[in-house]
Write a protein that holds these residues in place. Structure first.
Motif, PDB file in Angstrom:
ATOM      1  N   GLU A 217       0.857  -1.195   0.000  1.00 50.97           N
ATOM      2  CA  GLU A 217       0.000   0.000   0.000  1.00 50.97           C
ATOM      3  C   GLU A 217       0.890   1.241   0.000  1.00 50.97           C
ATOM      4  N   ILE A 218       0.662   2.108  -0.969  1.00 51.99           N
ATOM      5  CA  ILE A 218       1.301   3.428  -0.926  1.00 51.99           C
ATOM      6  C   ILE A 218       0.189   4.408  -0.589  1.00 51.99           C
ATOM      7  N   MET A 219       0.185   4.808   0.651  1.00 55.12           N
ATOM      8  CA  MET A 219      -0.914   5.612   1.175  1.00 55.12           C
ATOM      9  C   MET A 219      -0.543   7.089   1.129  1.00 55.12           C
ATOM     10  N   SER A 236      -0.175  14.736  -8.596  1.00 51.76           N
ATOM     11  CA  SER A 236       1.285  14.668  -8.788  1.00 51.76           C
ATOM     12  C   SER A 236       1.875  13.409  -8.168  1.00 51.76           C
ATOM     13  N   PHE A 237       1.501  13.136  -6.924  1.00 51.17           N
ATOM     14  CA  PHE A 237       2.040  11.943  -6.259  1.00 51.17           C
ATOM     15  C   PHE A 237       1.616  10.680  -7.008  1.00 51.17           C
ATOM     16  N   ASP A 242       2.294   6.095  -8.499  1.00 49.36           N
ATOM     17  CA  ASP A 242       1.178   5.179  -8.666  1.00 49.36           C
ATOM     18  C   ASP A 242       0.657   4.722  -7.285  1.00 49.36           C
ATOM     19  N   ILE A 243       0.147   5.667  -6.550  1.00 45.42           N
ATOM     20  CA  ILE A 243      -0.335   5.399  -5.185  1.00 45.42           C
ATOM     21  C   ILE A 243      -1.467   4.374  -5.205  1.00 45.42           C
ATOM     22  N   THR A 267      -7.916  11.245  -9.638  1.00 47.81           N
ATOM     23  CA  THR A 267      -6.780  10.313  -9.581  1.00 47.81           C
ATOM     24  C   THR A 267      -7.184   8.870  -9.908  1.00 47.81           C
ATOM     25  N   GLU A 268      -8.465   8.598  -9.855  1.00 46.38           N
ATOM     26  CA  GLU A 268      -8.976   7.227  -9.980  1.00 46.38           C
ATOM     27  C   GLU A 268      -8.426   6.318  -8.882  1.00 46.38           C
TER      28      GLU A 268
END
Ligand code: GDP
Length: 297
Positions: A217-219, A236-237, A242-243, A267-268
């Motif tokens: 998980e990239i939170m 941007s992040f 690809d959070i 961001t979807e």
């Protein structure tokens, strides 16, 4: 309280149409003009507003709605459903993976609430998933960031892995993962550095950490109070990392709500949690349907 202005305005508009026995096309158009203004005023992204308004109009002006016995109520139901959809539909749970350790990487700008949310998540995962978490002090730049994480760790009785501020975050993360395995800690939550603005160094460092840690998980942690900026930050992040999920903090403040309503569409990526206080138990799973209910009263 969050959404106060938006909620009030939408409720007035909805009440007006609800009381009508017969609803004409022009009633719906007038209503949608008001809804559009209310959303724009709540700082919802203009593209998101446009899409939302078109979607509601298309459904509401269908003959099955206009000729039904309770057209006003049907229209309100459509607004509620579309608002829920806009925020992501169903609650999306955190990715925990199948093979321990679960690795969660916290990213975001300075002050968004990363460190606080890292602690809240650790507590949440221990309480609800019976996990044994460890926090990793990966922000070596902000003075006192390590101390702050250690304080958080003590508050919730979760170990904090730190190598001080003279070792590169990439190495800290490598050693932290080995340490977690050795200690049978099944969840590693990495606090990373934030900056006041997104810059290349920050992003390169985060990309390195992603590569090393291969997180489940990239939170992304964003401050709901920053409105449209929160949406730009999220974009941007997401482009660079690809959070996998978003935590929207400070929803207990008087945010107009634009971020909550725009992030998913722009961001979807799903909002998975919301921060509802500064305290360690102030993290809630995000349920779009409940949020829509709260906004529309
Ligand atoms: P970081 O720089 O991203 O690590 O941000 P911090 O975790 O240090 O948080 C910045 C400030 O926001 C602190 O004063 C936190 O207590 C506060 N904060 C974080 N999340 C929330 C929240 O959900 N609600 C409120 N009211 N304050 C929060």
């Amino acid at each position: 309280m969050a959404f106060e202005g938006l909620g009030e305005r939408l409720q007035v508009t909805m009440d007006r149409i609800k009381s009508k026995g017969k609803v004409t096309e022009s009633d719906v158009k007038v209503m949608m003009r008001e809804v559009r203004l209310a959303l724009l005023e709540a700082d919802v992204n203009f593209k998101v507003v446009k899409q939302f308004v078109n979607q509601v109009k298309e459904r509401a002006l269908g003959s099955d709605v206009m000729q039904s016995l309770t057209p006003g109520q049907q229209v309100i139901k459509i607004v509620r459903e579309e608002l829920t959809d806009l925020m992501g539909g169903e609650n999306q749970r955190i990715n925990l993976g199948t093979k321990p350790p679960t690795v969660i990487m916290m990213v975001g700008l300075q002050g968004a609430g990363k460190t606080t949310t890292a602690g809240k998540l650790a507590l949440h995962l221990r309480k609800n998933f019976n996990k044994k978490p460890m926090l990793v002090a990966g922000d070596i730049y902000r003075p006192a960031a390590i101390d702050q994480l250690e304080t958080v760790g003590r508050q919730i009785d979760v170990p904090v892995f730190s190598l001080g501020d003279q070792v590169k975050p990439q190495q800290i993360v490598t050693e932290a993962l080995a340490h977690a395995k050795a200690e049978h800690l099944d969840t590693v939550i990495i606090d990373t550095a934030g900056r006041l603005h997104i810059d290349e160094n920050l992003m390169n460092e985060l990309k390195d950490i992603k590569e090393i840690a291969n997180p489940h998980e990239i939170m992304l942690v964003v401050d709901a109070m920053t409105g449209q900026d929160a949406v730009n930050v999220a974009e941007s992040f997401n482009d660079l990392l690809d959070i996998t999920g978003v935590t929207l903090t400070k929803l207990d403040g008087d945010t107009r709500g634009g971020a909550a309503l725009s992030i998913r569409t722009v961001t979807e990526k799903p909002i998975k949690f919301v921060g509802m206080s500064e305290k360690m138990d102030g993290l809630e799973a995000f349920h779009p349907d409940r949020m829509a209910q709260r906004i529309l009263g």
